[in-house]
Write a protein that holds these residues in place. Structure first.
Motif, PDB file in Angstrom:
ATOM      1  N   PHE A  70       0.820  -1.215   0.000  1.00 55.99           N
ATOM      2  CA  PHE A  70       0.000   0.000   0.000  1.00 55.99           C
ATOM      3  C   PHE A  70       0.860   1.274   0.000  1.00 55.99           C
ATOM      4  O   PHE A  70       0.437   2.322  -0.477  1.00 55.99           O
ATOM      5  CB  PHE A  70      -0.931   0.003   1.219  1.00 55.99           C
ATOM      6  CG  PHE A  70      -1.919   1.133   1.216  1.00 55.99           C
ATOM      7  CD1 PHE A  70      -3.053   1.084   0.418  1.00 55.99           C
ATOM      8  CD2 PHE A  70      -1.700   2.273   1.994  1.00 55.99           C
ATOM      9  CE1 PHE A  70      -3.958   2.136   0.396  1.00 55.99           C
ATOM     10  CE2 PHE A  70      -2.599   3.332   1.978  1.00 55.99           C
ATOM     11  CZ  PHE A  70      -3.735   3.259   1.175  1.00 55.99           C
ATOM     12  N   THR A  71       2.068   1.173   0.547  1.00 51.17           N
ATOM     13  CA  THR A  71       2.945   2.350   0.629  1.00 51.17           C
ATOM     14  C   THR A  71       3.485   2.773  -0.745  1.00 51.17           C
ATOM     15  O   THR A  71       4.001   3.885  -0.897  1.00 51.17           O
ATOM     16  CB  THR A  71       4.136   2.048   1.554  1.00 51.17           C
ATOM     17  OG1 THR A  71       4.725   0.802   1.152  1.00 51.17           O
ATOM     18  CG2 THR A  71       3.705   1.948   3.008  1.00 51.17           C
ATOM     19  N   ASN A  72       3.347   1.898  -1.739  1.00 48.18           N
ATOM     20  CA  ASN A  72       3.829   2.215  -3.091  1.00 48.18           C
ATOM     21  C   ASN A  72       2.888   3.233  -3.753  1.00 48.18           C
ATOM     22  O   ASN A  72       1.667   3.083  -3.689  1.00 48.18           O
ATOM     23  CB  ASN A  72       3.873   0.926  -3.923  1.00 48.18           C
ATOM     24  CG  ASN A  72       4.633   1.099  -5.220  1.00 48.18           C
ATOM     25  OD1 ASN A  72       4.317   1.977  -6.034  1.00 48.18           O
ATOM     26  ND2 ASN A  72       5.632   0.262  -5.432  1.00 48.18           N
ATOM     27  N   PRO A  73       3.450   4.272  -4.397  1.00 53.13           N
ATOM     28  CA  PRO A  73       2.594   5.277  -5.069  1.00 53.13           C
ATOM     29  C   PRO A  73       1.660   4.682  -6.124  1.00 53.13           C
ATOM     30  O   PRO A  73       0.611   5.261  -6.413  1.00 53.13           O
ATOM     31  CB  PRO A  73       3.611   6.231  -5.726  1.00 53.13           C
ATOM     32  CG  PRO A  73       4.871   6.043  -4.944  1.00 53.13           C
ATOM     33  CD  PRO A  73       4.879   4.618  -4.485  1.00 53.13           C
ATOM     34  N   ALA A  74       2.035   3.525  -6.682  1.00 55.88           N
ATOM     35  CA  ALA A  74       1.180   2.864  -7.685  1.00 55.88           C
ATOM     36  C   ALA A  74      -0.153   2.436  -7.088  1.00 55.88           C
ATOM     37  O   ALA A  74      -1.126   2.215  -7.817  1.00 55.88           O
ATOM     38  CB  ALA A  74       1.899   1.648  -8.277  1.00 55.88           C
ATOM     39  N   VAL A  75      -0.223   2.323  -5.757  1.00 54.62           N
ATOM     40  CA  VAL A  75      -1.479   1.968  -5.076  1.00 54.62           C
ATOM     41  C   VAL A  75      -2.180   3.221  -4.541  1.00 54.62           C
ATOM     42  O   VAL A  75      -3.324   3.505  -4.881  1.00 54.62           O
ATOM     43  CB  VAL A  75      -1.226   0.964  -3.929  1.00 54.62           C
ATOM     44  CG1 VAL A  75      -2.536   0.660  -3.193  1.00 54.62           C
ATOM     45  CG2 VAL A  75      -0.624  -0.314  -4.475  1.00 54.62           C
TER      46      VAL A  75
END
Length: 469
Positions: A224-229
């Motif tokens: 969830f911490t990934n900007p893609a999410v």
């Protein structure tokens, strides 16, 4: 004002619309049984392969809000013919796909046809049948909505065992073409007023529903911490807020959100959303479990899912014919009770060595509940609306149910993957059946939570006999 529009052959018209919707909804889950084969053919992961289902639902969620516009711009015949032609072209492209990218493109084109067809079926059927006949007719519609996605894995399992997954698409092409011939003389029932198309609303709805589903689907393989999410999730939430605000301020909105001022429509839609979430979650988890954990072939896994589907097929017309007498309150409470019990049973029994009869039994309990929730919730909701809001109600309800379906698929795969990772981190990856079973078990917590929320919601259903004409 009459509660319905007079047409020469309402039953024939309804049959064409239901068959078209069935083929489209069958397409939602038809590849679930073939995912392992496709993953091998194209050397892709489960997270990538699930885009064949999620991408399909993503297009539906973006396109369905447009349906309230489409029925006011084009005749019923034009929309039916266009939907069938587009679906056929998409299925043909997917059938000959030399790569995963082409296969996914074919699926997305196919979804455009379903996105036109599905809300059209609801609003037209509400228009061509009088209120006293809607319970029985919507019982069959409820069967179409549940049987399409539920039978997808069973029928595709038979097709895969006989030939290859490519023929799933050829079957859909043939069915669509046959239906197209029957649909050429369909009557128009729409009020064609050609309202001004609001580009701002179109863009906001696309970003809103597209962003939400993309974020949920990406979560399957990305933290969830990934900007893609989180970036598409934030964009989706912000766009949804702006979309709602814009619709409420416009004199001629893209989707008239006044439909949610009718409390029983709003609650019925929520119960529909929960039911579709459960159906799509189970439709992707059980085929993976039967094939990967219990080591059944595609045809065996498909046939093992058949008893639950047959139970749903038997129950749907019974629920429909008794709806006017019993009402939505009793059916939805019973239905969500069964779904909750089914989800609890799955959580108690799922392991690498579960006897298959227990899986079939739990699936039957679950689908017995589904047969009692989907049609009563839907019909009760739509019956609250005046005739001029049918198209808007249908568009709003179908958009949210497609988002729920995509969320169900995405969340199921996300929890399935997370469960596997947790197991491997603690016990290692020596036994694939063990960590795959643990992943499936882990994903069923989402099904249980959805079922309990549905059961709570059903307690607030009122059997309101007063229907706005």
């Amino acid at each position: 004002m009459n509660s319905h529009v007079q047409v020469k052959k309402p039953k024939t018209m309804a049959a064409i619309l239901m068959l078209g919707a069935f083929i489209g909804l069958f397409g939602e889950t038809a590849l679930n049984m073939a995912l392992t084969n496709i993953m091998e053919d194209y050397a892709i992961s489960a997270g990538t392969a699930q885009w064949l289902t999620t991408g399909y639902l993503l297009v539906l969620a973006i396109l369905v809000p447009l349906s309230a516009y489409l029925v006011r711009w084009f005749s019923t015949r034009q929309l039916v013919v266009a939907a069938l032609v587009i679906s056929s072209l998409g299925a043909a492209l997917a059938a000959v796909a030399p790569s995963f990218a082409v296969l996914l493109t074919g699926r997305l084109v196919q979804a455009i046809g379903t996105g036109i067809f599905l809300p059209l079926m609801f609003s037209v059927i509400m228009l061509i049948f009088p209120i006293q006949k809607r319970g029985a007719v919507m019982g069959i519609v409820g069967l179409v909505i549940t049987a399409g996605p539920a039978l997808g894995p069973t029928l595709s399992g038979l097709i895969i065992s006989a030939s290859s997954w490519h023929y799933i698409f050829w079957v859909m092409v043939i069915l669509n073409v046959l239906l197209l011939i029957s649909a050429l003389n369909i009557e128009n029932v729409s009020d064609i007023s050609k309202p001004k198309i609001d580009v701002g609303s179109l863009l906001l709805s696309t970003v809103a529903f597209g962003g939400l589903i993309y974020a949920l689907s990406t979560l399957a393989e990305t933290p969830f911490t990934n900007p893609a999410v989180w970036a598409p999730l934030l964009a989706g939430v912000a766009a949804l807020g702006l979309f709602i605000f814009r619709q409420l301020k416009m004199p001629e909105p893209m989707v008239d959100l006044r439909v949610f001022k009718y409390p029983m429509f709003a609650l019925g839609t929520v119960l529909m959303v929960i039911t579709l979430f459960v159906i799509l979650s189970v439709a992707i988890l059980i085929p993976i479990y039967l094939k990967s954990v219990l080591a059944y072939t595609s045809i065996a896994a498909g046939l093992l899912m058949l008893p639950a589907n047959l139970l749903n097929i038997i129950m749907a017309p019974i629920v429909g014919s008794n709806f006017d007498r019993v009402g939505a309150r009793i059916f939805t409470r019973l239905g969500f009770s069964f779904i909750t019990v089914g989800a609890i049973v799955f959580l108690l029994i799922l392991s690498a060595t579960t006897p298959v009869w227990q899986v079939i039994g739990a699936l039957c309990i679950l689908f017995l509940g589904i047969s009692m929730t989907i049609m009563p919730a839907q019909t009760h909701a739509m019956n609250q609306l005046p005739r001029e809001l049918y198209a808007d109600g249908s568009a709003a309800m179908n958009t949210l149910t497609q988002v729920a379906g995509a969320a169900g698929t995405a969340i199921a795969i996300t929890l399935f993957t997370a469960g596997q990772k947790n197991y491997i981190a603690e016990f290692g990856a020596v036994n694939p059946a063990e960590f795959l079973a643990f992943g499936t078990h882990h994903a069923f917590y989402a099904v249980l939570i959805a079922a309990v929320l549905g059961l709570i919601g059903s307690l607030f259903i009122r059997n309101n006999r007063e229907v706005v004409k």
